[in-house]
Write a protein that holds these residues in place. Structure first.
Motif, PDB file in Angstrom:
ATOM      1  N   UNK A 151      12.070   3.051  -9.010  1.00  0.00           N
ATOM      2  CA  UNK A 151      13.242   2.327  -8.528  1.00  0.00           C
ATOM      3  C   UNK A 151      12.820   1.154  -7.652  1.00  0.00           C
ATOM      4  N   UNK A 152      12.957  -0.058  -8.185  1.00  0.00           N
ATOM      5  CA  UNK A 152      12.655  -1.307  -7.473  1.00  0.00           C
ATOM      6  C   UNK A 152      11.243  -1.306  -6.841  1.00  0.00           C
ATOM      7  N   UNK A 153      10.192  -1.076  -7.641  1.00  0.00           N
ATOM      8  CA  UNK A 153       8.850  -0.994  -7.046  1.00  0.00           C
ATOM      9  C   UNK A 153       8.353  -2.296  -6.420  1.00  0.00           C
ATOM     10  N   UNK A 154       8.908  -3.438  -6.839  1.00  0.00           N
ATOM     11  CA  UNK A 154       8.397  -4.701  -6.304  1.00  0.00           C
ATOM     12  C   UNK A 154       9.184  -5.214  -5.095  1.00  0.00           C
ATOM     13  N   UNK A 155      10.229  -4.475  -4.706  1.00  0.00           N
ATOM     14  CA  UNK A 155      11.110  -4.986  -3.658  1.00  0.00           C
ATOM     15  C   UNK A 155      10.377  -5.193  -2.323  1.00  0.00           C
ATOM     16  N   UNK A 213       0.840  -1.208   0.000  1.00  0.00           N
ATOM     17  CA  UNK A 213       0.000   0.000   0.000  1.00  0.00           C
ATOM     18  C   UNK A 213       0.873   1.256   0.000  1.00  0.00           C
ATOM     19  N   UNK A 214       1.997   1.200   0.724  1.00  0.00           N
ATOM     20  CA  UNK A 214       2.910   2.346   0.711  1.00  0.00           C
ATOM     21  C   UNK A 214       3.515   2.551  -0.686  1.00  0.00           C
ATOM     22  N   UNK A 215       3.781   1.432  -1.379  1.00  0.00           N
ATOM     23  CA  UNK A 215       4.302   1.547  -2.748  1.00  0.00           C
ATOM     24  C   UNK A 215       3.266   2.198  -3.653  1.00  0.00           C
ATOM     25  N   UNK A 216       1.999   1.811  -3.496  1.00  0.00           N
ATOM     26  CA  UNK A 216       0.920   2.434  -4.269  1.00  0.00           C
ATOM     27  C   UNK A 216       0.854   3.935  -3.976  1.00  0.00           C
ATOM     28  N   UNK A 217       0.980   4.274  -2.688  1.00  0.00           N
ATOM     29  CA  UNK A 217       0.903   5.682  -2.295  1.00  0.00           C
ATOM     30  C   UNK A 217       2.070   6.475  -2.889  1.00  0.00           C
ATOM     31  N   UNK A 264       1.308  -4.348  -8.421  1.00  0.00           N
ATOM     32  CA  UNK A 264       2.184  -3.212  -8.746  1.00  0.00           C
ATOM     33  C   UNK A 264       2.535  -3.214 -10.233  1.00  0.00           C
ATOM     34  N   UNK A 265       2.845  -4.396 -10.793  1.00  0.00           N
ATOM     35  CA  UNK A 265       3.167  -4.441 -12.226  1.00  0.00           C
ATOM     36  C   UNK A 265       1.953  -4.130 -13.088  1.00  0.00           C
ATOM     37  N   UNK A 266       0.773  -4.522 -12.648  1.00  0.00           N
ATOM     38  CA  UNK A 266      -0.463  -4.133 -13.360  1.00  0.00           C
ATOM     39  C   UNK A 266      -0.591  -2.613 -13.402  1.00  0.00           C
ATOM     40  N   UNK A 267      -0.314  -1.989 -12.267  1.00  0.00           N
ATOM     41  CA  UNK A 267      -0.455  -0.528 -12.163  1.00  0.00           C
ATOM     42  C   UNK A 267       0.598   0.180 -13.011  1.00  0.00           C
ATOM     43  N   UNK A 268       1.835  -0.331 -13.006  1.00  0.00           N
ATOM     44  CA  UNK A 268       2.887   0.258 -13.839  1.00  0.00           C
ATOM     45  C   UNK A 268       2.439   0.249 -15.300  1.00  0.00           C
ATOM     46  N   UNK A 269       1.885  -0.873 -15.722  1.00  0.00           N
ATOM     47  CA  UNK A 269       1.403  -0.999 -17.099  1.00  0.00           C
ATOM     48  C   UNK A 269       0.261  -0.011 -17.369  1.00  0.00           C
ATOM     49  N   UNK A 270      -0.634   0.112 -16.414  1.00  0.00           N
ATOM     50  CA  UNK A 270      -1.783   1.012 -16.583  1.00  0.00           C
ATOM     51  C   UNK A 270      -1.337   2.471 -16.706  1.00  0.00           C
ATOM     52  N   UNK A 271      -0.386   2.876 -15.856  1.00  0.00           N
ATOM     53  CA  UNK A 271       0.135   4.252 -15.902  1.00  0.00           C
ATOM     54  C   UNK A 271       0.805   4.506 -17.251  1.00  0.00           C
ATOM     55  N   UNK A 272       1.560   3.534 -17.717  1.00  0.00           N
ATOM     56  CA  UNK A 272       2.227   3.629 -19.018  1.00  0.00           C
ATOM     57  C   UNK A 272       1.200   3.762 -20.144  1.00  0.00           C
ATOM     58  N   UNK A 316       4.815  -9.026  -1.290  1.00  0.00           N
ATOM     59  CA  UNK A 316       4.296 -10.384  -1.468  1.00  0.00           C
ATOM     60  C   UNK A 316       4.031 -10.627  -2.955  1.00  0.00           C
ATOM     61  N   UNK A 317       4.017 -11.894  -3.395  1.00  0.00           N
ATOM     62  CA  UNK A 317       3.757 -12.181  -4.814  1.00  0.00           C
ATOM     63  C   UNK A 317       2.458 -11.562  -5.337  1.00  0.00           C
ATOM     64  N   UNK A 318       1.410 -11.576  -4.520  1.00  0.00           N
ATOM     65  CA  UNK A 318       0.127 -10.985  -4.952  1.00  0.00           C
ATOM     66  C   UNK A 318       0.287  -9.485  -5.169  1.00  0.00           C
TER      67      UNK A 318
END
Length: 238
Positions: free
Chosen positions: A163-167, A143-147, A177-185, A170-172
């Motif tokens: 910079x390292x958004x998935x670090x 949630x902090x990464x989303x924020x 996060x990768x879905x959101x990166x794609x959506x923003x792109x 959890x796998x879920x």
């Protein structure tokens, strides 16, 4: 050919007395999602910190929109449309989600549009809307990464550095996060993604650069690199 928004030439950066980046060249064109992959300690985060003025550059240059930004501070760069989501997220723990998002818009004074942009962030991250008045420090890592990503989007960036958004997630949450990166792109934001999870990064990127020991050792179409035997052996566990 799309405009080159970010161009790094001969970049050298020493960090803690060690030459962490030894002369790298890469560029990011408008509308691209470019990934910089490599193992821990390859120099990826140091490169990002040099681009955004957090670390001093020893040699080489960084151009943004055709002009050198070497030595410019993060504050100036955000005003010019270059925003970074740092490794470790860096949210303001004692402020609410809403207050954190407003901090992302501190360079702007168009209040109605800021409010509209906050609603757009809440569409991308519905979980943040549910908890708008919750203190950021009480959120999970994901949630902090989303924020942190939402806060960067509030500045209306032309180029978003991740910079390292998935670090540490959890796998879920990594999937999310990768879905959101794609959506923003897909919404038109140009992205430079630094990521240890090479497989996931290459799956969503247009182009990629492989970094080893402070040098770019391979580059090309992300899908081609994903199937390259050397890349697979070194980063994908094949």
């Amino acid at each position: 050919m799309a405009q080159t928004l970010l161009k790094v030439s001969g970049l050298k950066v020493a960090y803690g007395g060690i030459q962490a980046v030894k002369g790298v060249d890469f560029e990011v064109h408008e509308g691209e999602l470019v990934s910089l992959i490599g193992s821990n300690g390859a120099g990826k985060t140091t490169t990002m910190k040099a681009i955004t003025g957090i670390l001093p550059v020893n040699d080489g240059d960084i151009e943004y929109l055709g002009h050198s930004i070497r030595g410019k501070g993060a504050w100036e760069l955000v005003k010019q449309g270059l925003a970074m989501v740092p490794e470790g997220r860096g949210v303001f723990a004692r402020m609410t989600i809403g207050e954190n998002l407003l901090m992302g818009a501190h360079i702007r004074n168009d209040k109605p549009e800021i409010a509209a942009d906050m609603e757009k962030v809440f569409i991308i991250f519905p979980r943040l809307k549910e908890r708008k008045d919750q203190l950021a420090g009480t959120l999970s890592g994901g949630e902090q990464q989303m924020l942190a990503m939402g806060r960067a989007l509030m500045s209306r960036p032309k180029v978003l550095l991740l910079d390292e958004p998935s670090m540490g997630l959890s796998p879920i949450m990594v999937d999310k996060i990768f879905e959101v990166v794609r959506e923003v792109y897909e919404q038109g934001v140009t992205i430079l993604l630094v990521e240890q999870n090479a497989s996931r990064a290459l799956q969503i990127a247009d182009r990629a650069y492989v970094m080893e020991s402070g040098l770019i050792t391979m580059q090309g179409d992300a899908k081609e690199l994903l199937s390259d035997p050397k890349v697979r052996a070194a980063y994908l566990g094949d």
